[in-house]
Design an enzyme around this catalytic site. Structure first.
Site, PDB file in Angstrom:
ATOM      1  N   ALA A 158      33.434  40.273 -10.588  1.00 30.96           N
ATOM      2  CA  ALA A 158      34.022  38.994 -10.190  1.00 30.96           C
ATOM      3  C   ALA A 158      33.113  38.204  -9.256  1.00 30.96           C
ATOM      4  CB  ALA A 158      35.387  39.169  -9.516  1.00 30.96           C
ATOM      5  N   GLY A 159      33.090  36.914  -9.502  1.00 33.01           N
ATOM      6  CA  GLY A 159      32.380  35.995  -8.626  1.00 33.01           C
ATOM      7  C   GLY A 159      31.096  35.426  -9.183  1.00 33.01           C
ATOM      8  N   ASN A 168      33.398  37.673 -16.713  1.00 29.97           N
ATOM      9  CA  ASN A 168      34.107  37.082 -17.840  1.00 29.97           C
ATOM     10  C   ASN A 168      33.933  35.568 -17.843  1.00 29.97           C
ATOM     11  OD1 ASN A 168      37.365  37.755 -19.372  1.00 29.97           O
ATOM     12  ND2 ASN A 168      35.952  36.145 -19.822  1.00 29.97           N
ATOM     13  N   THR A 169      34.496  34.918 -16.793  1.00 34.32           N
ATOM     14  CA  THR A 169      34.505  33.459 -16.760  1.00 34.32           C
ATOM     15  C   THR A 169      33.114  32.845 -16.803  1.00 34.32           C
ATOM     16  OG1 THR A 169      36.499  33.659 -15.427  1.00 34.32           O
ATOM     17  CG2 THR A 169      35.498  31.489 -15.525  1.00 34.32           C
ATOM     18  N   GLY A 185      36.772  34.440 -11.131  1.00 41.45           N
ATOM     19  CA  GLY A 185      36.688  33.144 -11.796  1.00 41.45           C
ATOM     20  C   GLY A 185      36.136  32.022 -10.931  1.00 41.45           C
ATOM     21  N   LYS A 209      40.019  49.844 -16.094  1.00 42.92           N
ATOM     22  CA  LYS A 209      39.632  49.011 -14.970  1.00 42.92           C
ATOM     23  C   LYS A 209      40.905  48.765 -14.177  1.00 42.92           C
ATOM     24  CE  LYS A 209      38.582  44.321 -13.616  1.00 42.92           C
ATOM     25  NZ  LYS A 209      37.995  43.013 -13.906  1.00 42.92           N
TER      26      LYS A 209
END
Lengths: 259, 66
Positions: free
Chosen positions: A188-189, A210-211, A162, A101
């Site tokens: 992301a987001g 992830n977050t 995040g 990535k």
């Protein structure tokens, strides 16, 4: 079932799950392993960092069954093409896989991609035989350039890393989907399950997060929610939604009304 | 002799190979990558590659990340 015949193919490899999950920010390695299991993800991201020379420290990979997951090492924390390429070479040596990535960041506050450095790094890595999955802006021109360079997918952001702000510009994602033929993965987001479903309903090939899972009050439950949202969103996309209309259209027959 | 290991100056015996250094540190070679003076050392070379005084060594592995 639709899911079993609907494989995601990246770099010549087949995957059933369209949810990709990061392994950072969890409270413990046990929690990481449980969340991964519950998410159903087959591709998981990891970061490349110096080994802690204090041998008492456990390692993430002690908790993860490497036969079950494809590791996708990232270049998080890299701000130049040179650093990102160096990190990818180390990742390949450590993991014996070509999947990376690629992220080249432009700024610490936004963590937005530096697309100029990203393209530079992607070109070098593709030439060296890497399967490159680049985290990029939600910009069709950049995505097309990454595809032309030979990247195996493009991974436009939905919102800052995040942030949990969701898919801020679904129209940009749609334009990207219409103009590139490699898999488009929103990276992301995402903040909640509905955000993941929206990405899939737009027609994205997958979602990486992830977050949204690790930072949830109950990461294990959120991992399951995300798994179901990605499956539901994909099925909804494949099923083909009804057109939006301004006025009502009765669901019950008008004939045979009592009078 | 002295080497720079993951940014820290470390004293080691002379004539030490990469494999011996990893063993001394208790690190399994399977899941790490080793960089010597900015060049990656392939795993196959760990046993024969001797370190020199002043070498800069980076030993990395995978950690949790997004």
């Amino acid at each position: 079932m639709a899911q079993t015949s609907d494989k995601l193919i990246i770099g010549g490899r087949e995957f059933t799950s369209r949810l990709m999950v990061g392994t950072g920010k969890y409270a413990s390695f046990e929690q990481t392993a449980l969340a991964l299991e519950m998410s159903g993800a087959e591709i998981i991201t990891v970061a490349v960092r110096r080994v802690n020379l204090d041998r008492s420290k456990e390692s993430l990979l002690d908790y993860i069954d490497l036969k079950k997951y494809t590791l996708l090492p990232n270049t998080a924390g890299c701000y130049t093409a040179d650093d990102a390429v160096r990190t990818c070479r180390l990742a390949r040596e450590a993991g014996m896989s070509d999947f990376v990535k690629l992220e080249v960041l432009g700024d610490e506050k936004t963590l937005f991609p530096d697309n100029e450095e990203l393209l530079k790094a992607a070109k070098i890595l593709v030439a060296e035989g890497f399967t490159v999955l680049p985290y990029c802006s939600d910009d069709v021109i950049v995505c097309k350039k990454l595809e032309d360079l030979g990247c195996a997918a493009v991974m436009p952001l939905g919102a800052p890393i995040g942030s949990g702000l969701g898919i801020r510009n679904p129209y940009n994602i749609r334009i990207i989907l219409e103009n590139v033929s490699v898999p488009v993965i929103v990276d992301a987001g995402v903040g909640s399950a509905s955000d993941a479903a929206i990405a899939m309903e737009l027609g994205c090939a997958g979602v990486l997060m992830n977050t949204a899972i690790a930072g949830a009050q109950d990461p294990i439950a959120m991992a399951e929610a995300m798994k179901l949202a990605v499956i539901a969103g994909r099925l909804s996309f494949k099923a083909g939604r009804i057109p939006r209309k301004l006025y009502a259209n009765a669901s019950s027959p008008l004939d045979g009304l009592i009078g | 002799m002295h080497i720079i290991l993951n940014g820290d100056s470390v004293e080691t015996k002379d004539e030490i190979t990469v494999a011996e250094l990893l063993q001394q540190l208790g690190i399994s070679r399977e899941r790490v990558a080793v960089e010597l003076n900015a060049d990656i050392i392939p795993k196959a070379d760990y046993d024969k590659h001797l370190l020199s005084d002043g070498d800069k060594i980076e030993i990395v592995h995978f950690v949790g990340g997004g």
